[in-house]
Design an enzyme around this catalytic site. Structure first.
Site, PDB file in Angstrom:
ATOM      1  N   ARG A  47       0.540  -1.410  -0.175  1.00  0.00           N
ATOM      2  CA  ARG A  47      -0.102  -0.350   0.399  1.00  0.00           C
ATOM      3  C   ARG A  47       1.107   0.789   0.189  1.00  0.00           C
ATOM      4  O   ARG A  47       1.869   1.262   0.627  1.00  0.00           O
ATOM      5  CB  ARG A  47      -0.908  -0.117   1.100  1.00  0.00           C
ATOM      6  CG  ARG A  47      -2.083  -1.353   1.181  1.00  0.00           C
ATOM      7  CD  ARG A  47      -2.495  -1.102   2.721  1.00  0.00           C
ATOM      8  NE  ARG A  47      -3.892  -1.706   2.165  1.00  0.00           N
ATOM      9  CZ  ARG A  47      -3.977  -3.286   3.328  1.00  0.00           C
ATOM     10  NH1 ARG A  47      -2.448  -3.482   3.621  1.00  0.00           N
ATOM     11  NH2 ARG A  47      -4.356  -4.239   2.916  1.00  0.00           N
ATOM     12  N   LYS A  70      -2.105  -0.524   7.989  1.00  0.00           N
ATOM     13  CA  LYS A  70      -2.907  -0.438   7.687  1.00  0.00           C
ATOM     14  C   LYS A  70      -3.486  -1.899   8.775  1.00  0.00           C
ATOM     15  O   LYS A  70      -4.465  -1.807   9.914  1.00  0.00           O
ATOM     16  CB  LYS A  70      -3.545  -0.758   6.489  1.00  0.00           C
ATOM     17  CG  LYS A  70      -5.500  -0.586   6.494  1.00  0.00           C
ATOM     18  CD  LYS A  70      -5.719  -1.081   5.510  1.00  0.00           C
ATOM     19  CE  LYS A  70      -7.520  -1.313   4.981  1.00  0.00           C
ATOM     20  NZ  LYS A  70      -7.695  -1.306   3.534  1.00  0.00           N
ATOM     21  N   HIS A 133      -3.422   3.608  -6.201  1.00  0.00           N
ATOM     22  CA  HIS A 133      -3.760   2.077  -5.468  1.00  0.00           C
ATOM     23  C   HIS A 133      -4.505   1.040  -7.033  1.00  0.00           C
ATOM     24  O   HIS A 133      -3.611   0.018  -6.571  1.00  0.00           O
ATOM     25  CB  HIS A 133      -5.499   1.874  -4.626  1.00  0.00           C
ATOM     26  CG  HIS A 133      -5.414   0.931  -4.326  1.00  0.00           C
ATOM     27  ND1 HIS A 133      -4.999   1.073  -2.842  1.00  0.00           N
ATOM     28  CD2 HIS A 133      -6.187  -0.459  -4.259  1.00  0.00           C
ATOM     29  CE1 HIS A 133      -5.023  -0.561  -2.100  1.00  0.00           C
ATOM     30  NE2 HIS A 133      -6.305  -1.194  -2.595  1.00  0.00           N
ATOM     31  N   ARG A 136      -0.490  -1.290  -6.380  1.00  0.00           N
ATOM     32  CA  ARG A 136      -1.535  -2.591  -5.617  1.00  0.00           C
ATOM     33  C   ARG A 136      -2.356  -3.448  -6.554  1.00  0.00           C
ATOM     34  O   ARG A 136      -1.931  -4.940  -7.269  1.00  0.00           O
ATOM     35  CB  ARG A 136      -1.674  -2.151  -4.350  1.00  0.00           C
ATOM     36  CG  ARG A 136      -2.594  -3.483  -4.146  1.00  0.00           C
ATOM     37  CD  ARG A 136      -2.572  -2.885  -2.075  1.00  0.00           C
ATOM     38  NE  ARG A 136      -3.245  -3.761  -1.160  1.00  0.00           N
ATOM     39  CZ  ARG A 136      -2.695  -4.384  -0.640  1.00  0.00           C
ATOM     40  NH1 ARG A 136      -1.190  -4.740  -0.546  1.00  0.00           N
ATOM     41  NH2 ARG A 136      -3.333  -5.364  -0.062  1.00  0.00           N
ATOM     42  N   HIS A 163      -6.974 -10.906   3.023  1.00  0.00           N
ATOM     43  CA  HIS A 163      -8.243 -11.159   2.154  1.00  0.00           C
ATOM     44  C   HIS A 163      -8.728 -11.954   2.975  1.00  0.00           C
ATOM     45  O   HIS A 163      -8.179 -12.406   3.283  1.00  0.00           O
ATOM     46  CB  HIS A 163      -8.517 -10.566   1.036  1.00  0.00           C
ATOM     47  CG  HIS A 163      -8.128  -9.537  -0.137  1.00  0.00           C
ATOM     48  ND1 HIS A 163      -7.681  -9.305  -1.070  1.00  0.00           N
ATOM     49  CD2 HIS A 163      -8.216  -8.137   0.068  1.00  0.00           C
ATOM     50  CE1 HIS A 163      -7.769  -7.983  -1.704  1.00  0.00           C
ATOM     51  NE2 HIS A 163      -7.385  -7.378  -0.680  1.00  0.00           N
ATOM     52  N   TYR A 172     -11.908  -7.416  -5.622  1.00  0.00           N
ATOM     53  CA  TYR A 172     -10.678  -6.733  -5.749  1.00  0.00           C
ATOM     54  C   TYR A 172      -9.852  -6.315  -6.959  1.00  0.00           C
ATOM     55  O   TYR A 172      -9.917  -5.263  -7.333  1.00  0.00           O
ATOM     56  CB  TYR A 172      -9.978  -7.241  -4.356  1.00  0.00           C
ATOM     57  CG  TYR A 172      -8.797  -6.013  -3.995  1.00  0.00           C
ATOM     58  CD1 TYR A 172      -9.298  -4.601  -3.389  1.00  0.00           C
ATOM     59  CD2 TYR A 172      -7.272  -6.231  -4.917  1.00  0.00           C
ATOM     60  CE1 TYR A 172      -7.502  -3.646  -3.746  1.00  0.00           C
ATOM     61  CE2 TYR A 172      -6.373  -5.475  -4.496  1.00  0.00           C
ATOM     62  CZ  TYR A 172      -6.823  -4.188  -3.978  1.00  0.00           C
ATOM     63  OH  TYR A 172      -5.151  -3.471  -3.735  1.00  0.00           O
TER      64      TYR A 172
END
Length: 187
Positions: A47, A70, A133, A136, A163, A172
């Site tokens: 990230r 995160k 993002h 990623r 996840h 995603y």
């Protein structure tokens, strides 16, 4: 900036095109640190908050060890040849190899907003929604493609991305929507 109440998502980029463009930035442009950030992002899947926290000495070995901001989980990432080559080029362009990698001329760490603006400027298009993002997601799509679009690849990515299931990883990466679109187009 997104409109309140709207659903926004970033798109992935073509891995090879993005890698080549980023290496050119490192070699010849004043935005060489941004070029390295892109190479590192699409090859590590980190990230933006974790990318911006990296220091030069974090990339001295064969792996990067960090605590994800995160999730607060420890993560070890092997440094592949794309990152190694780009890092060597970067080091020839930077005088001081101490402290954070992604700093401005005033020696402050880049903000996510600044990186978003620059990534849109260099890698964006009218058809794609590009942000930090996207790096990623580009990593995820490339891993998926390199592993023949298998469920095993989704399982690995689900673990790498933290996840809760491969189904979330599929959504995603936009794979689920592509499969649904194919259903309509097959009629």
């Amino acid at each position: 900036m997104s409109v309140k109440g709207s659903v926004t998502t970033s798109d992935y980029l073509n891995f090879d095109t993005t890698l080549n463009k980023a290496v050119k930035l490192i070699k010849g442009d004043k935005n060489y640190k941004l070029g390295f950030l892109v190479v590192l992002g699409i090859n590590s899947g980190l990230r933006i908050s974790d990318l911006l926290s990296l220091k030069f000495n974090d990339l001295d070995g064969d792996s990067i060890s960090l605590l994800e901001k995160k999730t607060n989980k420890k993560r070890i990432i092997r440094i592949n040849d794309n990152i190694k080559v780009a890092f060597e080029i970067l080091k020839t362009r930077v005088e001081n190899h101490d402290g954070h990698i992604f700093t401005s001329n005033q020696n402050t760490v880049y903000s996510t907003q600044y990186v978003n603006r620059k990534i849109k400027e260099f890698f964006g298009s009218k058809k794609l929604s590009i942000s930090t993002h996207s790096l990623r997601k580009t990593f995820g799509r490339q891993v998926y493609l390199n592993n023949n679009e298998t469920d095993k690849a989704l399982l690995y990515l689900s673990d790498l991305f933290n996840h809760s299931s491969p189904a979330i990883t599929k959504r995603y990466l936009g794979i689920r929507q592509e499969e649904l679109d194919d259903i309509y187009m097959s009629l």
